[in-house]
Design a protein around this motif. Structure first.
Motif, short mmCIF file in Angstrom:
data_model
loop_
_atom_site.label_atom_id
_atom_site.label_comp_id
_atom_site.label_asym_id
_atom_site.label_seq_id
_atom_site.Cartn_x
_atom_site.Cartn_y
_atom_site.Cartn_z
N PRO A 28 0.83 -1.22 0.00
CA PRO A 28 0.00 0.00 0.00
C PRO A 28 0.86 1.26 0.00
N THR A 29 0.37 2.25 -0.72
CA THR A 29 1.10 3.52 -0.82
C THR A 29 0.82 4.43 0.37
N ASP A 30 -0.22 4.09 1.10
CA ASP A 30 -0.53 4.88 2.29
C ASP A 30 0.61 4.76 3.29
N GLU A 31 1.11 5.91 3.76
CA GLU A 31 2.28 5.92 4.62
C GLU A 31 2.08 5.11 5.90
N ALA A 32 0.91 5.26 6.52
CA ALA A 32 0.66 4.57 7.78
C ALA A 32 0.62 3.05 7.58
N PHE A 34 1.98 1.43 5.09
CA PHE A 34 3.31 0.98 4.69
C PHE A 34 4.23 0.84 5.91
N ASP A 35 4.07 1.76 6.87
CA ASP A 35 4.89 1.67 8.09
C ASP A 35 4.61 0.37 8.85
N VAL A 36 3.34 -0.06 8.82
CA VAL A 36 3.00 -1.31 9.51
C VAL A 36 3.75 -2.48 8.86
N ILE A 37 3.76 -2.52 7.51
CA ILE A 37 4.46 -3.60 6.81
C ILE A 37 5.96 -3.51 7.06
N ARG A 38 6.50 -2.33 7.00
CA ARG A 38 7.94 -2.16 7.22
C ARG A 38 8.31 -2.60 8.63
N ARG A 39 7.46 -2.29 9.60
CA ARG A 39 7.75 -2.71 10.97
C ARG A 39 7.76 -4.23 11.08
N ASP A 40 6.81 -4.89 10.39
CA ASP A 40 6.76 -6.36 10.42
C ASP A 40 8.00 -6.96 9.76
N LEU A 41 8.47 -6.30 8.70
CA LEU A 41 9.63 -6.82 8.00
C LEU A 41 10.90 -6.68 8.81
N LEU A 42 10.97 -5.64 9.64
CA LEU A 42 12.21 -5.35 10.35
C LEU A 42 12.17 -5.76 11.82
N THR A 43 11.04 -6.32 12.27
CA THR A 43 10.95 -6.73 13.68
C THR A 43 11.94 -7.86 13.95
N ASP A 44 12.59 -7.76 15.09
CA ASP A 44 13.59 -8.77 15.51
C ASP A 44 14.72 -8.92 14.49
N GLY A 45 15.13 -7.83 13.91
CA GLY A 45 16.26 -7.88 12.99
C GLY A 45 15.83 -7.98 11.54
N ASP A 46 16.80 -8.18 10.70
CA ASP A 46 16.54 -8.23 9.27
C ASP A 46 15.78 -9.50 8.90
N LEU A 47 14.66 -9.34 8.13
CA LEU A 47 13.82 -10.49 7.78
C LEU A 47 14.57 -11.46 6.87
N ALA A 48 15.36 -10.95 5.96
CA ALA A 48 16.10 -11.81 5.05
C ALA A 48 17.04 -12.75 5.81
N GLU A 49 17.69 -12.22 6.82
CA GLU A 49 18.62 -13.03 7.60
C GLU A 49 17.88 -14.10 8.39
N ARG A 50 16.71 -13.74 8.91
CA ARG A 50 15.94 -14.69 9.70
C ARG A 50 15.37 -15.82 8.84
N LEU A 51 15.01 -15.51 7.62
CA LEU A 51 14.43 -16.52 6.72
C LEU A 51 15.48 -17.25 5.90
N GLY A 52 16.69 -16.76 5.90
CA GLY A 52 17.71 -17.38 5.06
C GLY A 52 17.64 -16.93 3.62
N ALA A 53 16.94 -15.80 3.36
CA ALA A 53 16.83 -15.27 2.00
C ALA A 53 18.05 -14.42 1.66
N ARG A 54 18.33 -14.33 0.35
CA ARG A 54 19.44 -13.49 -0.07
C ARG A 54 19.08 -12.00 0.05
N ALA A 55 17.79 -11.70 -0.12
CA ALA A 55 17.35 -10.31 -0.02
C ALA A 55 15.84 -10.28 0.06
N VAL A 56 15.29 -9.12 0.41
CA VAL A 56 13.85 -8.88 0.41
C VAL A 56 13.58 -7.71 -0.52
#
Length: 224
Positions: A28-32, A34-56
Protein backbone atom coordinates in the motif's frame (compact mmCIF):
# COMPACT_ATOMS: atom_id res chain seq x y z
CA UNK A 1 -3.24 -6.34 0.13
CA UNK A 2 0.47 -7.05 0.08
CA UNK A 3 1.57 -10.43 -1.27
CA UNK A 4 4.56 -12.60 -0.40
CA UNK A 5 6.31 -14.57 -3.12
CA UNK A 6 9.53 -16.53 -3.41
CA UNK A 7 11.90 -16.13 -6.34
CA UNK A 8 14.34 -19.02 -6.51
CA UNK A 9 17.88 -18.23 -7.64
CA UNK A 10 20.41 -20.47 -9.42
CA UNK A 11 22.04 -22.82 -6.95
CA UNK A 12 25.78 -22.53 -6.44
CA UNK A 13 28.22 -25.30 -5.64
CA UNK A 14 28.56 -24.13 -2.03
CA UNK A 15 24.81 -23.83 -1.37
CA UNK A 16 23.32 -26.43 0.92
CA UNK A 17 19.82 -25.47 -0.27
CA UNK A 18 18.41 -23.49 -3.23
CA UNK A 19 18.92 -19.74 -2.65
CA UNK A 20 15.91 -17.45 -2.94
CA UNK A 21 14.72 -13.86 -2.73
CA UNK A 22 11.57 -12.86 -0.83
CA UNK A 23 9.39 -10.63 -3.01
CA UNK A 24 6.72 -8.39 -1.42
CA UNK A 25 4.45 -6.65 -3.95
CA UNK A 26 1.19 -4.70 -3.95
CA UNK A 27 2.48 -2.78 -0.94
CA UNK A 28 0.00 0.00 0.00
CA UNK A 29 1.10 3.52 -0.82
CA UNK A 30 -0.53 4.88 2.29
CA UNK A 31 2.28 5.92 4.62
CA UNK A 32 0.66 4.57 7.78
CA UNK A 33 -0.14 1.20 6.25
CA UNK A 34 3.31 0.98 4.69
CA UNK A 35 4.89 1.67 8.09
CA UNK A 36 3.00 -1.31 9.51
CA UNK A 37 4.46 -3.60 6.81
CA UNK A 38 7.94 -2.16 7.22
CA UNK A 39 7.75 -2.71 10.97
CA UNK A 40 6.76 -6.36 10.42
CA UNK A 41 9.63 -6.82 8.00
CA UNK A 42 12.21 -5.35 10.35
CA UNK A 43 10.95 -6.73 13.68
CA UNK A 44 13.59 -8.77 15.51
CA UNK A 45 16.26 -7.88 12.99
CA UNK A 46 16.54 -8.23 9.27
CA UNK A 47 13.82 -10.49 7.78
CA UNK A 48 16.10 -11.81 5.05
CA UNK A 49 18.62 -13.03 7.60
CA UNK A 50 15.94 -14.69 9.70
CA UNK A 51 14.43 -16.52 6.72
CA UNK A 52 17.71 -17.38 5.06
CA UNK A 53 16.83 -15.27 2.00
CA UNK A 54 19.44 -13.49 -0.07
CA UNK A 55 17.35 -10.31 -0.02
CA UNK A 56 13.85 -8.88 0.41
CA UNK A 57 12.43 -6.91 -2.52
CA UNK A 58 9.44 -4.62 -1.90
CA UNK A 59 7.24 -3.20 -4.68
CA UNK A 60 4.13 -1.06 -4.82
CA UNK A 61 3.19 -2.53 -8.20
CA UNK A 62 2.19 -6.13 -8.94
CA UNK A 63 5.14 -8.34 -9.76
CA UNK A 64 4.29 -11.67 -11.36
CA UNK A 65 6.93 -14.38 -11.07
CA UNK A 66 6.39 -16.96 -13.89
CA UNK A 67 7.51 -19.86 -11.73
CA UNK A 68 4.69 -19.09 -9.29
CA UNK A 69 1.95 -19.05 -11.95
CA UNK A 70 -0.62 -21.74 -11.04
CA UNK A 71 -3.16 -20.94 -13.73
CA UNK A 72 -2.52 -24.21 -15.55
CA UNK A 73 -3.38 -26.19 -12.41
CA UNK A 74 -6.72 -24.54 -11.69
CA UNK A 75 -8.61 -26.79 -14.13
CA UNK A 76 -12.31 -26.69 -13.34
CA UNK A 77 -12.01 -23.45 -11.38
CA UNK A 78 -11.50 -21.56 -14.65
CA UNK A 79 -14.58 -20.13 -16.37
CA UNK A 80 -16.01 -22.36 -19.15
CA UNK A 81 -14.77 -20.08 -21.93
CA UNK A 82 -11.26 -19.81 -20.49
CA UNK A 83 -8.32 -21.44 -22.23
CA UNK A 84 -4.61 -21.75 -21.86
CA UNK A 85 -1.88 -23.14 -24.05
CA UNK A 86 0.04 -26.35 -23.50
CA UNK A 87 2.50 -28.21 -25.67
CA UNK A 88 1.91 -31.78 -26.86
CA UNK A 89 4.57 -33.40 -28.98
CA UNK A 90 6.28 -30.05 -29.41
CA UNK A 91 3.13 -28.47 -30.89
CA UNK A 92 1.12 -25.74 -29.11
CA UNK A 93 -2.43 -26.80 -28.25
CA UNK A 94 -5.26 -24.69 -26.83
CA UNK A 95 -6.60 -26.39 -23.72
CA UNK A 96 -9.89 -25.65 -21.98
CA UNK A 97 -11.36 -26.82 -18.67
CA UNK A 98 -13.82 -29.08 -20.51
CA UNK A 99 -10.90 -30.70 -22.35
CA UNK A 100 -9.22 -31.37 -19.04
CA UNK A 101 -12.39 -32.94 -17.64
CA UNK A 102 -12.68 -35.19 -20.67
CA UNK A 103 -9.01 -36.09 -20.49
CA UNK A 104 -9.31 -37.03 -16.81
CA UNK A 105 -12.44 -39.09 -17.55
CA UNK A 106 -10.63 -40.90 -20.38
CA UNK A 107 -7.65 -41.53 -18.10
CA UNK A 108 -9.91 -42.97 -15.39
CA UNK A 109 -11.70 -45.12 -17.98
CA UNK A 110 -8.37 -46.49 -19.19
CA UNK A 111 -7.31 -47.22 -15.61
CA UNK A 112 -10.52 -49.18 -14.96
CA UNK A 113 -10.09 -51.06 -18.25
CA UNK A 114 -6.55 -52.02 -17.24
CA UNK A 115 -7.82 -53.23 -13.87
CA UNK A 116 -10.49 -55.37 -15.55
CA UNK A 117 -7.83 -56.83 -17.85
CA UNK A 118 -5.60 -57.66 -14.88
CA UNK A 119 -8.52 -59.28 -13.04
CA UNK A 120 -9.43 -61.37 -16.09
CA UNK A 121 -5.80 -62.46 -16.47
CA UNK A 122 -5.64 -63.45 -12.78
CA UNK A 123 -8.89 -65.42 -13.10
CA UNK A 124 -7.53 -67.34 -16.11
CA UNK A 125 -4.32 -68.09 -14.22
CA UNK A 126 -6.32 -69.29 -11.20
CA UNK A 127 -8.50 -71.51 -13.41
CA UNK A 128 -5.39 -73.10 -14.94
CA UNK A 129 -3.93 -73.76 -11.49
CA UNK A 130 -7.22 -75.29 -10.35
CA UNK A 131 -7.34 -77.59 -13.38
CA UNK A 132 -3.77 -78.75 -12.72
CA UNK A 133 -4.51 -79.43 -9.03
CA UNK A 134 -7.73 -81.38 -9.69
CA UNK A 135 -5.94 -83.42 -12.35
CA UNK A 136 -3.16 -84.28 -9.88
CA UNK A 137 -5.73 -85.27 -7.25
CA UNK A 138 -7.78 -87.27 -9.76
CA UNK A 139 -11.06 -85.47 -9.06
CA UNK A 140 -13.56 -83.62 -11.22
CA UNK A 141 -12.24 -80.16 -12.20
CA UNK A 142 -15.73 -78.75 -11.62
CA UNK A 143 -15.37 -79.36 -7.88
CA UNK A 144 -15.16 -76.32 -5.66
CA UNK A 145 -12.15 -75.36 -3.56
CA UNK A 146 -13.67 -76.95 -0.42
CA UNK A 147 -13.79 -80.32 -2.17
CA UNK A 148 -10.24 -79.84 -3.48
CA UNK A 149 -8.95 -79.11 0.03
CA UNK A 150 -10.82 -82.15 1.38
CA UNK A 151 -9.32 -84.39 -1.33
CA UNK A 152 -5.82 -83.09 -0.62
CA UNK A 153 -6.26 -83.72 3.11
CA UNK A 154 -7.50 -87.27 2.43
CA UNK A 155 -4.53 -87.95 0.17
CA UNK A 156 -2.14 -86.73 2.83
CA UNK A 157 -3.76 -88.93 5.46
CA UNK A 158 -3.59 -91.97 3.15
CA UNK A 159 0.10 -91.34 2.49
CA UNK A 160 0.78 -91.10 6.24
CA UNK A 161 -1.05 -94.37 6.91
CA UNK A 162 0.83 -96.10 4.10
CA UNK A 163 4.16 -94.84 5.44
CA UNK A 164 3.30 -96.16 8.93
CA UNK A 165 2.34 -99.58 7.50
CA UNK A 166 5.56 -99.81 5.51
CA UNK A 167 7.55 -98.91 8.62
CA UNK A 168 5.91 -101.78 10.54
CA UNK A 169 6.66 -104.24 7.74
CA UNK A 170 10.28 -103.10 7.52
CA UNK A 171 10.64 -103.58 11.26
CA UNK A 172 9.37 -107.20 11.01
CA UNK A 173 11.71 -108.03 8.11
CA UNK A 174 14.68 -106.18 9.51
CA UNK A 175 18.22 -107.51 9.09
CA UNK A 176 19.94 -109.31 11.97
CA UNK A 177 23.44 -110.77 12.27
CA UNK A 178 23.47 -114.55 12.85
CA UNK A 179 26.57 -116.76 12.65
CA UNK A 180 28.37 -114.27 10.45
CA UNK A 181 25.43 -113.90 8.09
CA UNK A 182 22.88 -111.11 7.71
CA UNK A 183 19.48 -112.78 7.76
CA UNK A 184 15.83 -111.65 7.79
CA UNK A 185 14.37 -111.58 11.29
CA UNK A 186 10.80 -112.52 10.29
CA UNK A 187 11.47 -114.99 7.48
CA UNK A 188 14.07 -116.84 9.57
CA UNK A 189 11.82 -116.78 12.68
CA UNK A 190 14.78 -115.51 14.66
CA UNK A 191 14.78 -116.15 18.41
CA UNK A 192 16.60 -113.24 20.00
CA UNK A 193 16.91 -114.86 23.45
CA UNK A 194 18.29 -118.18 22.19
CA UNK A 195 20.08 -116.66 19.20
CA UNK A 196 18.59 -119.36 16.99
CA UNK A 197 16.17 -119.53 14.09
CA UNK A 198 13.02 -121.64 13.95
CA UNK A 199 13.18 -121.65 10.16
CA UNK A 200 16.07 -122.10 7.83
CA UNK A 201 18.01 -118.84 7.84
CA UNK A 202 16.99 -116.58 4.96
CA UNK A 203 19.56 -114.09 3.81
CA UNK A 204 18.19 -110.60 4.19
CA UNK A 205 18.91 -109.66 0.59
CA UNK A 206 16.90 -112.75 -0.45
CA UNK A 207 13.85 -111.82 1.63
CA UNK A 208 10.94 -111.41 -0.77
CA UNK A 209 9.27 -108.81 1.43
CA UNK A 210 12.46 -106.80 1.70
CA UNK A 211 12.98 -106.94 -2.06
CA UNK A 212 9.37 -105.86 -2.59
CA UNK A 213 9.83 -102.96 -0.17
CA UNK A 214 13.01 -101.86 -1.90
CA UNK A 215 11.19 -101.97 -5.22
CA UNK A 216 8.26 -100.05 -3.70
CA UNK A 217 10.64 -97.41 -2.32
CA UNK A 218 12.38 -97.05 -5.68
CA UNK A 219 9.02 -96.75 -7.42
CA UNK A 220 7.90 -94.13 -4.93
CA UNK A 221 11.08 -92.11 -5.39
CA UNK A 222 10.64 -92.20 -9.17
CA UNK A 223 7.10 -90.89 -8.80
CA UNK A 224 8.32 -88.09 -6.52
Amino acid sequence: MARLQILELPEGSSDDRPPFVLVVDQVPTDEARFDVIRRDLLTDGDLAERLGARAVLVFEDTVDIPANDTTAYLGGSLPPDAHYEVTIGGQPVTWTPSDETQARAAEEGQRLANERTDIARDMDRLANHKAAITDALGINPLNGWDRIIEAAATLRQDRAEQAAALARVRNLHRPVEHNGQTICWECSAYDFECLTTDNSPVAHDQCGTHRALVGEQTHTQEQT
